[in-house]
Write a protein that holds these residues in place. Structure first.
Motif, PDB file in Angstrom:
ATOM      1  N   ALA A   1     -21.781  19.188  84.875  1.00  0.00           N
ATOM      2  CA  ALA A   1     -22.065  18.483  86.126  1.00  0.00           C
ATOM      3  C   ALA A   1     -22.044  16.970  85.937  1.00  0.00           C
ATOM      4  CB  ALA A   1     -23.424  18.921  86.676  1.00  0.00           C
ATOM      5  N   ALA A   2     -22.374  16.518  84.718  1.00  0.00           N
ATOM      6  CA  ALA A   2     -22.441  15.077  84.468  1.00  0.00           C
ATOM      7  C   ALA A   2     -21.087  14.407  84.632  1.00  0.00           C
ATOM      8  CB  ALA A   2     -22.996  14.821  83.066  1.00  0.00           C
ATOM      9  N   VAL A   3     -20.011  15.111  84.262  1.00  0.00           N
ATOM     10  CA  VAL A   3     -18.681  14.494  84.325  1.00  0.00           C
ATOM     11  C   VAL A   3     -18.288  14.136  85.761  1.00  0.00           C
ATOM     12  CG1 VAL A   3     -16.217  14.824  83.867  1.00  0.00           C
ATOM     13  CG2 VAL A   3     -17.906  15.540  82.167  1.00  0.00           C
ATOM     14  N   PRO A   4     -18.320  15.055  86.736  1.00  0.00           N
ATOM     15  CA  PRO A   4     -17.961  14.651  88.096  1.00  0.00           C
ATOM     16  C   PRO A   4     -18.956  13.671  88.716  1.00  0.00           C
ATOM     17  CG  PRO A   4     -18.702  16.936  88.049  1.00  0.00           C
ATOM     18  CD  PRO A   4     -18.521  16.520  86.642  1.00  0.00           C
ATOM     19  N   ILE A   5     -20.251  13.769  88.350  1.00  0.00           N
ATOM     20  CA  ILE A   5     -21.222  12.814  88.898  1.00  0.00           C
ATOM     21  C   ILE A   5     -20.888  11.406  88.425  1.00  0.00           C
ATOM     22  CG2 ILE A   5     -23.636  12.075  88.782  1.00  0.00           C
ATOM     23  CD1 ILE A   5     -24.403  15.045  88.754  1.00  0.00           C
ATOM     24  N   LEU A   6     -20.636  11.259  87.132  1.00  0.00           N
ATOM     25  CA  LEU A   6     -20.289   9.942  86.600  1.00  0.00           C
ATOM     26  C   LEU A   6     -18.919   9.486  87.098  1.00  0.00           C
ATOM     27  CD1 LEU A   6     -21.650  10.333  82.972  1.00  0.00           C
ATOM     28  CD2 LEU A   6     -22.530   8.803  84.745  1.00  0.00           C
ATOM     29  N   ALA A   7     -18.022  10.435  87.331  1.00  0.00           N
ATOM     30  CA  ALA A   7     -16.733  10.070  87.908  1.00  0.00           C
ATOM     31  C   ALA A   7     -16.917   9.488  89.307  1.00  0.00           C
ATOM     32  CB  ALA A   7     -15.819  11.287  87.951  1.00  0.00           C
TER      33      ALA A   7
ATOM     34  N   ALA B   1     -11.006   2.128 101.012  1.00  0.00           N
ATOM     35  CA  ALA B   1     -11.045   3.431 101.671  1.00  0.00           C
ATOM     36  C   ALA B   1     -10.699   4.549 100.698  1.00  0.00           C
ATOM     37  CB  ALA B   1     -10.086   3.446 102.860  1.00  0.00           C
ATOM     38  N   VAL B   2      -9.686   4.330  99.867  1.00  0.00           N
ATOM     39  CA  VAL B   2      -9.285   5.341  98.884  1.00  0.00           C
ATOM     40  C   VAL B   2     -10.401   5.581  97.872  1.00  0.00           C
ATOM     41  CG1 VAL B   2      -7.698   5.808  96.971  1.00  0.00           C
ATOM     42  CG2 VAL B   2      -6.817   4.953  99.148  1.00  0.00           C
ATOM     43  N   ALA B   3     -11.046   4.496  97.403  1.00  0.00           N
ATOM     44  CA  ALA B   3     -12.138   4.642  96.434  1.00  0.00           C
ATOM     45  C   ALA B   3     -13.294   5.429  97.028  1.00  0.00           C
ATOM     46  CB  ALA B   3     -12.607   3.262  95.968  1.00  0.00           C
ATOM     47  N   ARG B   4     -13.645   5.143  98.283  1.00  0.00           N
ATOM     48  CA  ARG B   4     -14.739   5.877  98.927  1.00  0.00           C
ATOM     49  C   ARG B   4     -14.378   7.353  99.103  1.00  0.00           C
ATOM     50  NH1 ARG B   4     -16.464   1.538 103.704  1.00  0.00           N
ATOM     51  NH2 ARG B   4     -16.955  -0.185 102.273  1.00  0.00           N
ATOM     52  N   LEU B   5     -13.163   7.583  99.536  1.00  0.00           N
ATOM     53  CA  LEU B   5     -12.722   8.960  99.737  1.00  0.00           C
ATOM     54  C   LEU B   5     -12.702   9.728  98.423  1.00  0.00           C
ATOM     55  CD1 LEU B   5     -11.545  11.019 101.775  1.00  0.00           C
ATOM     56  CD2 LEU B   5      -9.285  10.151 101.162  1.00  0.00           C
ATOM     57  N   ASN B   6     -12.338   9.067  97.350  1.00  0.00           N
ATOM     58  CA  ASN B   6     -12.219   9.718  96.053  1.00  0.00           C
ATOM     59  C   ASN B   6     -13.548  10.309  95.588  1.00  0.00           C
ATOM     60  OD1 ASN B   6     -10.569  10.294  93.622  1.00  0.00           O
ATOM     61  ND2 ASN B   6     -11.985   8.882  92.624  1.00  0.00           N
ATOM     62  N   VAL B   7     -14.662   9.725  96.012  1.00  0.00           N
ATOM     63  CA  VAL B   7     -15.980  10.252  95.635  1.00  0.00           C
ATOM     64  C   VAL B   7     -16.131  11.701  96.094  1.00  0.00           C
ATOM     65  CG1 VAL B   7     -18.473   9.994  95.988  1.00  0.00           C
ATOM     66  CG2 VAL B   7     -17.042   7.968  95.630  1.00  0.00           C
ATOM     67  N   PHE B   8     -15.550  12.031  97.258  1.00  0.00           N
ATOM     68  CA  PHE B   8     -15.730  13.364  97.824  1.00  0.00           C
ATOM     69  C   PHE B   8     -14.876  14.415  97.116  1.00  0.00           C
ATOM     70  CE2 PHE B   8     -17.474  10.478 100.810  1.00  0.00           C
ATOM     71  CZ  PHE B   8     -18.562  11.159 101.326  1.00  0.00           C
ATOM     72  N   ASN B   9     -13.925  13.975  96.324  1.00  0.00           N
ATOM     73  CA  ASN B   9     -13.255  14.843  95.361  1.00  0.00           C
ATOM     74  C   ASN B   9     -14.307  15.498  94.471  1.00  0.00           C
ATOM     75  OD1 ASN B   9     -12.359  15.428  92.689  1.00  0.00           O
ATOM     76  ND2 ASN B   9     -10.908  13.747  92.660  1.00  0.00           N
ATOM     77  N   TYR B  10     -15.197  14.685  93.917  1.00  0.00           N
ATOM     78  CA  TYR B  10     -16.198  15.186  92.982  1.00  0.00           C
ATOM     79  C   TYR B  10     -17.333  15.920  93.692  1.00  0.00           C
ATOM     80  CZ  TYR B  10     -13.536  11.622  90.577  1.00  0.00           C
ATOM     81  OH  TYR B  10     -12.510  10.876  90.092  1.00  0.00           O
TER      82      TYR B  10
ATOM     83  N   LEU C   1     -16.873   8.300  83.673  1.00  0.00           N
ATOM     84  CA  LEU C   1     -16.785   6.996  84.321  1.00  0.00           C
ATOM     85  C   LEU C   1     -15.339   6.515  84.403  1.00  0.00           C
ATOM     86  CD1 LEU C   1     -19.859   5.252  82.648  1.00  0.00           C
ATOM     87  CD2 LEU C   1     -19.624   5.817  85.084  1.00  0.00           C
ATOM     88  N   ALA C   2     -14.596   6.689  83.301  1.00  0.00           N
ATOM     89  CA  ALA C   2     -13.207   6.233  83.284  1.00  0.00           C
ATOM     90  C   ALA C   2     -12.333   7.068  84.201  1.00  0.00           C
ATOM     91  CB  ALA C   2     -12.666   6.267  81.853  1.00  0.00           C
ATOM     92  N   VAL C   3     -12.583   8.372  84.288  1.00  0.00           N
ATOM     93  CA  VAL C   3     -11.804   9.230  85.177  1.00  0.00           C
ATOM     94  C   VAL C   3     -11.995   8.815  86.629  1.00  0.00           C
ATOM     95  CG1 VAL C   3     -11.826  11.546  86.201  1.00  0.00           C
ATOM     96  CG2 VAL C   3     -11.471  11.273  83.761  1.00  0.00           C
ATOM     97  N   GLY C   4     -13.227   8.452  87.003  1.00  0.00           N
ATOM     98  CA  GLY C   4     -13.456   7.994  88.365  1.00  0.00           C
ATOM     99  C   GLY C   4     -12.637   6.769  88.699  1.00  0.00           C
ATOM    100  N   ALA C   5     -12.610   5.801  87.776  1.00  0.00           N
ATOM    101  CA  ALA C   5     -11.805   4.594  87.983  1.00  0.00           C
ATOM    102  C   ALA C   5     -10.320   4.914  87.975  1.00  0.00           C
ATOM    103  CB  ALA C   5     -12.135   3.571  86.899  1.00  0.00           C
TER     104      ALA C   5
END
Length: 416
Positions: A49-55, A341-350, A107-111
Motif C-alpha cells: 500500500a505504501a508504494v501507491p500512497i507515496l506515488a 490538471a494531469v498531475a491532479r488526475l494522476n493521483v486518482f490512478n493510485y 515517490l519517483a513513480v508518481g513524478a
C-alpha cells in the motif's frame, strides 16, 4: 520542427516502454521479494500500500514542481531514480533497505507517471490529433516484456538483483540519451536544449477540482477494474471456475496482450469516431467483460471475459489524461495549465489501485467472488454517464474534425 516532434514522440514512447518494464518487474516478483527480506504476510500489505500512497504524494509534488521546471526535466531525472530504486529492491538484504527502496520507487513513480502524461498530452496538442493511446500501448508492451523477464527469473531461480541488473544497465542509459529529445509542447523547447522554454512558471492554480471531478471518477473506476484483473484473475479462475494452477496464470497475460492491441489501434478509433464514442464503447465492452466473468460456467468462458476487459478498459486511462489536459487548456490558456490538471488526475490512478483489490477481496469473502465482479462492472458503466467530459471543443480530435496539423513548439512551427 517536424523532426523535433517525431523525435519527441519516439523518445517519450520509449520512456513509457521503460516504465512498463520496470513496474512489471516489481509487481510480478512480489513473492520473491517477500521471501528475500522475510516480510510476513501481515506486514506485506503495508509495503504494497505504501508504494501507491507515496506515488500519489509524488504526483502532488510534481504539480508544484512543474510551475518552476519543465515536465521534460522532471521526467528526465525521475526515470533513472525509478530504475535505480528497482535495483535497490533487488540488491538489499534488510527490511529497512527494502522500505527505503520502495519509498524512493513510489515517490519517483508518481513524478514519472505525472510528467510522462504531461508530455503526452502536450505532444497530442502539438500534433493536433490523437496519439495518446500509442504511448500507453508502449507501456503495455513494456509490461508484457517485464512480466516475461520476471517469469524467466522465477523459472531459472535467479536472484532478484541478477534479474534486475541487466535491465537497469540497458534501460537507464538509453532513457537518459532518449530524454534529450523530449518535447514540452506548448511550453516550447526540448529537454536537451536548456536555453529554450525556460521554466514552467505559469501553470498557476490550474483548473479547479470540481471541473475535473468527472474525469477523476473515471480514472478511479478504470483502475479499480484494472486492479481487479491484476490481483484477482488467477484466484478467480482457480478457486471459482475450477481451472488448473497453470491455466490460472493465463488470464492476466491475455488481458495485457488485448490491452496492447486495443491501445495500438485506439488512436485510429478516436480520430475516426471521436473520444466520446471510444470511451463509451470501451466502458460498455469492459462492463460486458465483467458480466461474462461473473456468470462464466467454466475457465475458458472466464478467459473470454478477461479478454473483453482488456479491450474495454485499455482506452479509458489514456483518454482521461488527454481530456483533462484539453479541458485545462480550454478553460485556462496559460502555458502549463494542463500540467497541473494531469498531475491532479494522476493521483486518482493510485486511489483506484488502492481501493480495487481490497474492495473485491472483502466482497468476495463476505458475499461471493462472482458477486464481487459486479461492483467494478457497475462502476465502469458509470463512465458512460460522464462520457461527455471527453468531448473535444476547439481541437476536435476525431470525428473527421482534426484541426490543421500545425505545431507550435519552440520558436517556430511547420506543418506536419
Amino acid at each position: 520542427m517536424t523532426d523535433v516532434l517525431r523525435h519527441g514522440r519516439a523518445s517519450l514512447a520509449f520512456g513509457f516502454f521503460a516504465q512498463g518494464v520496470a513496474f512489471a518487474l516489481l509487481v510480478t516478483r512480489i513473492p520473491a521479494i517477500q521471501d528475500r527480506y522475510g516480510v510476513s504476510d501481515a506486514l506485506l500489505p503495508v509495503f504494497l500500500a505504501a508504494v501507491p500512497i507515496l506515488a500519489g504524494v509524488g504526483s502532488v509534488v510534481s504539480e508544484r514542481l512543474v510551475r518552476r521546471v519543465r515536465p521534460s526535466l522532471l521526467l528526465r531525472w525521475s526515470q533513472p531514480v525509478v530504475l535505480l530504486a528497482l535495483l535497490g529492491v533487488g540488491a538489499g538484504d534488510r527490511v529497512a533497505v527494502l522500505a527505503v527502496a520502495l519509498a524512493v520507487f513510489g515517490l519517483a513513480v508518481g513524478a514519472l507517471d505525472a510528467s510522462m502524461n504531461m508530455l503526452g498530452v502536450s505532444l497530442q496538442r502539438a500534433y493536433g490529433r490523437s496519439i495518446m493511446l500509442g504511448f500507453h500501448a508502449a507501456y503495455s508492451l513494456g509490461g508484457i516484456l517485464g512480466a516475461s523477464l520476471a517469469w524467466a527469473g522465477a523459472h531459472w531461480d535467479l536472484a532478484l538483483w541478477v534479474s534486475y541488473l541487466p535491465v537497469v544497465v540497458l534501460l537507464l542509459p538509453a532513457a537518459l540519451v532518449g530524454s534529450r529529445w523530449y518535447v514540452d509542447g506548448e511550453r516550447g523547447g526540448v529537454a536537451g536544449d536548456e536555453s529554450t522554454g525556460g521554466s514552467g512558471g505559469g501553470a498557476g492554480a490550474g483548473v479547479g477540482f470540481k471541473v475535473l471531478l468527472p474525469l477523476c471518477l473515471v480514472m478511479t473506476f478504470a483502475y479499480i477494474g484494472d486492479s481487479t484483473v491484476s490481483n484477482w484473475s488467477a484466484k478467480y479462475l482457480q478457486d471459482v471456475l475450477g481451472s488448473s494452477e497453470q491455466l490460472a496464470t493465463v488470464p492476466y497475460n491475455v488481458y495485457m496482450v488485448t490491452t496492447l492491441v486495443g491501445r495500438a489501434v485506439g488512436d485510429f478509433g478516436v480520430r475516426r469516431f471521436g473520444a466520446v464514442a471510444v470511451v463509451r464503447g470501451g466502458a460498455v465492452v469492459a462492463a460486458g467483460g465483467f458480466a461474462v466473468v461473473a456468470s462464466a460456467p467454466g475457465a475458458w468462458v472466464g478467459m473470454l471475459g478477461f479478454t473483453l476487459l482488456g479491450l474495454g478498459l485499455c482506452v479509458l486511462v489514456p483518454q482521461t489524461f488527454a481530456a483533462a489536459g484539453r479541458l485545462a487548456a480550454e478553460r485556462d490558456g496559460r502555458p502549463g495549465a494542463s500540467d497541473a490538471a494531469v498531475a491532479r488526475l494522476n493521483v486518482f490512478n493510485y486511489v483506484g489501485f488502492l481501493i480495487g483489490s481490497p474492495l473485491v477481496g472483502a466482497l468476495g469473502d463476505a458475499w461471493s467472488y462472482r458477486g464481487a465482479m459486479l461492483v467494478p462492472m457497475v462502476l465502469v458503466l458509470v463512465t458512460v454517464v460522464y462520457a461527455r467530459s471527453f468531448e473535444a471543443q476547439p481541437d476536435r480530435y476525431g470525428g473527421g474534425h482534426e484541426r490543421p496539423r500545425t505545431a507550435d513548439v519552440g520558436r517556430g512551427s511547420n506543418g506536419l
